[in-house]
Write a protein that holds these residues in place. Structure first.
Motif, PDB file in Angstrom:
ATOM      1  N   MET A  35       0.828  -1.207   0.000  1.00  0.00           N
ATOM      2  CA  MET A  35       0.000   0.000   0.000  1.00  0.00           C
ATOM      3  C   MET A  35       0.863   1.258   0.000  1.00  0.00           C
ATOM      4  SD  MET A  35      -3.121  -1.044   2.559  1.00  0.00           S
ATOM      5  CE  MET A  35      -3.865   0.569   2.388  1.00  0.00           C
ATOM      6  N   MET A  36       1.951   1.225   0.757  1.00  0.00           N
ATOM      7  CA  MET A  36       2.869   2.366   0.763  1.00  0.00           C
ATOM      8  C   MET A  36       3.430   2.617  -0.627  1.00  0.00           C
ATOM      9  SD  MET A  36       5.162   2.109   4.225  1.00  0.00           S
ATOM     10  CE  MET A  36       6.273   3.338   3.545  1.00  0.00           C
ATOM     11  N   GLU A  37       3.755   1.536  -1.336  1.00  0.00           N
ATOM     12  CA  GLU A  37       4.288   1.662  -2.688  1.00  0.00           C
ATOM     13  C   GLU A  37       3.256   2.300  -3.618  1.00  0.00           C
ATOM     14  OE1 GLU A  37       7.116   1.216  -5.765  1.00  0.00           O
ATOM     15  OE2 GLU A  37       7.295   1.056  -3.588  1.00  0.00           O
ATOM     16  N   VAL A  38       1.995   1.928  -3.453  1.00  0.00           N
ATOM     17  CA  VAL A  38       0.919   2.512  -4.262  1.00  0.00           C
ATOM     18  C   VAL A  38       0.824   4.014  -4.012  1.00  0.00           C
ATOM     19  CG1 VAL A  38      -1.574   2.578  -4.635  1.00  0.00           C
ATOM     20  CG2 VAL A  38      -0.403   0.378  -4.410  1.00  0.00           C
ATOM     21  N   TYR A  39       0.824   4.405  -2.752  1.00  0.00           N
ATOM     22  CA  TYR A  39       0.755   5.830  -2.418  1.00  0.00           C
ATOM     23  C   TYR A  39       1.955   6.587  -2.989  1.00  0.00           C
ATOM     24  CZ  TYR A  39      -2.882   4.560   0.964  1.00  0.00           C
ATOM     25  OH  TYR A  39      -4.027   4.107   1.558  1.00  0.00           O
ATOM     26  N   ALA A  40       3.132   6.003  -2.841  1.00  0.00           N
ATOM     27  CA  ALA A  40       4.353   6.660  -3.302  1.00  0.00           C
ATOM     28  C   ALA A  40       4.329   6.849  -4.817  1.00  0.00           C
ATOM     29  CB  ALA A  40       5.581   5.854  -2.891  1.00  0.00           C
ATOM     30  N   ARG A  41       3.905   5.822  -5.542  1.00  0.00           N
ATOM     31  CA  ARG A  41       3.880   5.895  -7.007  1.00  0.00           C
ATOM     32  C   ARG A  41       2.883   6.936  -7.504  1.00  0.00           C
ATOM     33  NH1 ARG A  41       6.343   1.988 -10.066  1.00  0.00           N
ATOM     34  NH2 ARG A  41       7.330   0.280  -8.916  1.00  0.00           N
ATOM     35  N   ASN A  42       1.893   7.241  -6.685  1.00  0.00           N
ATOM     36  CA  ASN A  42       0.901   8.249  -7.055  1.00  0.00           C
ATOM     37  C   ASN A  42       1.225   9.619  -6.460  1.00  0.00           C
ATOM     38  OD1 ASN A  42      -1.605   7.027  -8.585  1.00  0.00           O
ATOM     39  ND2 ASN A  42      -0.958   5.481  -7.112  1.00  0.00           N
ATOM     40  N   GLY A  43       2.441   9.759  -5.913  1.00  0.00           N
ATOM     41  CA  GLY A  43       2.858  11.047  -5.381  1.00  0.00           C
ATOM     42  C   GLY A  43       2.200  11.418  -4.071  1.00  0.00           C
ATOM     43  N   ARG A  44       1.633  10.435  -3.371  1.00  0.00           N
ATOM     44  CA  ARG A  44       0.948  10.714  -2.101  1.00  0.00           C
ATOM     45  C   ARG A  44       1.880  10.376  -0.936  1.00  0.00           C
ATOM     46  NH1 ARG A  44      -1.650  12.684  -5.535  1.00  0.00           N
ATOM     47  NH2 ARG A  44      -3.913  12.983  -5.560  1.00  0.00           N
ATOM     48  N   PRO A  46       2.551  12.049   1.888  1.00  0.00           N
ATOM     49  CA  PRO A  46       1.976  12.158   3.239  1.00  0.00           C
ATOM     50  C   PRO A  46       1.161  10.922   3.637  1.00  0.00           C
ATOM     51  CG  PRO A  46       1.714  14.226   2.066  1.00  0.00           C
ATOM     52  CD  PRO A  46       2.200  13.230   1.060  1.00  0.00           C
ATOM     53  N   LEU A  47       0.431  10.342   2.665  1.00  0.00           N
ATOM     54  CA  LEU A  47      -0.336   9.135   2.982  1.00  0.00           C
ATOM     55  C   LEU A  47       0.592   7.963   3.260  1.00  0.00           C
ATOM     56  CD1 LEU A  47      -3.250   9.297   0.367  1.00  0.00           C
ATOM     57  CD2 LEU A  47      -3.359   9.781   2.810  1.00  0.00           C
ATOM     58  N   ALA A  48       1.657   7.854   2.482  1.00  0.00           N
ATOM     59  CA  ALA A  48       2.644   6.795   2.727  1.00  0.00           C
ATOM     60  C   ALA A  48       3.273   6.964   4.105  1.00  0.00           C
ATOM     61  CB  ALA A  48       3.714   6.814   1.641  1.00  0.00           C
ATOM     62  N   GLU A  53       3.840   5.457   9.874  1.00  0.00           N
ATOM     63  CA  GLU A  53       3.806   5.768  11.307  1.00  0.00           C
ATOM     64  C   GLU A  53       2.845   4.861  12.065  1.00  0.00           C
ATOM     65  OE1 GLU A  53       5.856   7.640  12.646  1.00  0.00           O
ATOM     66  OE2 GLU A  53       6.597   9.000  11.096  1.00  0.00           O
ATOM     67  N   GLU A  54       1.799   4.360  11.377  1.00  0.00           N
ATOM     68  CA  GLU A  54       0.798   3.536  12.048  1.00  0.00           C
ATOM     69  C   GLU A  54       1.157   2.052  12.062  1.00  0.00           C
ATOM     70  OE1 GLU A  54      -2.959   4.319  10.240  1.00  0.00           O
ATOM     71  OE2 GLU A  54      -3.148   6.324  11.114  1.00  0.00           O
ATOM     72  N   MET A  55       2.192   1.677  11.303  1.00  0.00           N
ATOM     73  CA  MET A  55       2.560   0.255  11.240  1.00  0.00           C
ATOM     74  C   MET A  55       3.257  -0.179  12.532  1.00  0.00           C
ATOM     75  SD  MET A  55       3.978  -0.018   7.320  1.00  0.00           S
ATOM     76  CE  MET A  55       4.578  -1.705   7.504  1.00  0.00           C
ATOM     77  N   PRO A  56       2.751  -1.227  13.191  1.00  0.00           N
ATOM     78  CA  PRO A  56       3.411  -1.705  14.417  1.00  0.00           C
ATOM     79  C   PRO A  56       4.718  -2.438  14.117  1.00  0.00           C
ATOM     80  CG  PRO A  56       1.548  -3.115  13.875  1.00  0.00           C
ATOM     81  CD  PRO A  56       1.507  -1.971  12.914  1.00  0.00           C
ATOM     82  N   LEU A  57       4.816  -3.003  12.913  1.00  0.00           N
ATOM     83  CA  LEU A  57       6.018  -3.713  12.493  1.00  0.00           C
ATOM     84  C   LEU A  57       6.521  -3.137  11.173  1.00  0.00           C
ATOM     85  CD1 LEU A  57       4.857  -7.400  13.178  1.00  0.00           C
ATOM     86  CD2 LEU A  57       6.347  -6.013  14.627  1.00  0.00           C
ATOM     87  N   SER A  69      10.168   7.363  -1.593  1.00  0.00           N
ATOM     88  CA  SER A  69       9.081   8.337  -1.786  1.00  0.00           C
ATOM     89  C   SER A  69       9.601   9.760  -1.664  1.00  0.00           C
ATOM     90  CB  SER A  69       7.971   8.108  -0.751  1.00  0.00           C
ATOM     91  OG  SER A  69       7.450   6.813  -0.844  1.00  0.00           O
ATOM     92  N   TYR A  70      10.400   9.995  -0.626  1.00  0.00           N
ATOM     93  CA  TYR A  70      10.933  11.344  -0.414  1.00  0.00           C
ATOM     94  C   TYR A  70      11.977  11.717  -1.471  1.00  0.00           C
ATOM     95  CZ  TYR A  70       8.507  12.022   4.006  1.00  0.00           C
ATOM     96  OH  TYR A  70       7.530  12.194   4.962  1.00  0.00           O
TER      97      TYR A  70
END
Length: 223
Positions: A35-44, A46-48, A53-57, A69-70
């Motif tokens: 999911m992070m990769e999807v957000y990053a590829r779409n320029g999102r 902040p969502l990534a 930050e919410e991932m426990p692992l 992404s950055y």
């Protein structure tokens, strides 16, 4: 002005951001990384970052995805800050992580950081990886650090990609003699691809070096 595509993307991605937690898969690192990769590829970015930050692992892929992404967004300082955080948490970086950071170096034209990363990679025993070797070579070439490029010619097991980078570097500075030597030496190690052949041809055309062009043309016919 926000485009309709942005509104549609937010319509789907914002609910998806909480989806892993709602269905009890927040600890599924593979799913969250995807999911992070999807957000990053779409320029999102902040969502990534929010999902990160919410991932426990988190694993090295998680950190590398956010770093990438950055870097893609042109925010090299934040990428390096995350790299320091990553190391502080005791995670071992891999060659992909280093390749991403090296991309940040030539994107921000930071030769000092590039040299430091090269030293770190060497100390960590990563410099033997082909991906990392080519990333270092590409960084020095793009930063026009041709002394470092020359020193790096001694790498072993050079691939077609390595030779392409070297040929491009010599062509960029108009050093026809080195293009010729590099091309001839390359043919002793690997079989040139169509893409590889265009590099010396372009260099010889630019410098009006007809003998070199004829040599490449002849070799192309033979192969």
């Amino acid at each position: 002005m926000r485009h309709q595509g942005d509104a549609n993307l937010n319509h789907y991605t914002l609910p998806l951001l909480n989806w892993p937690r709602r269905i009890g898969l927040a600890a599924d690192v593979y799913l969250c990384n995807t999911m992070m990769e999807v957000y990053a590829r779409n320029g999102r970015v902040p969502l990534a970052r929010r999902l990160f930050e919410e991932m426990p692992l988190r694993d090295v892929v998680t950190w590398t995805s956010l770093l990438s992404s950055y870097v893609s967004a042109g925010d090299s300082p934040e990428a390096f800050h995350l790299f320091c955080q990553m190391r502080a948490e005791g995670l071992e970086v891999n060659q992909v992580t280093m390749a991403v950071l090296l991309r940040a170096c030539y994107g921000s034209e930071d030769k000092v950081a590039g040299c430091q990363l090269q030293a770190f990679a060497n100390k960590a025993g990563l410099q033997s990886h082909e991906l990392l070797q080519n990333s270092i070579l590409s960084m020095f070439s793009r930063l026009a650090c041709f002394e470092e490029v020359m020193k790096f010619v001694i790498i072993q097991n050079r691939s077609i990609a390595s030779w392409n980078i070297l040929l491009s570097s010599y062509s960029f500075i108009g050093d026809v003699s080195r293009v010729v030597k590099c091309y001839r030496k390359m043919r002793l190690e690997v079989t040139p691809s169509n893409e590889t052949l265009t590099l010396p041809i372009s260099a010889f055309a630019k410098c009006e070096h007809l003998p070199g062009g004829r040599e490449v043309h002849c070799n192309a016919i033979k192969t």
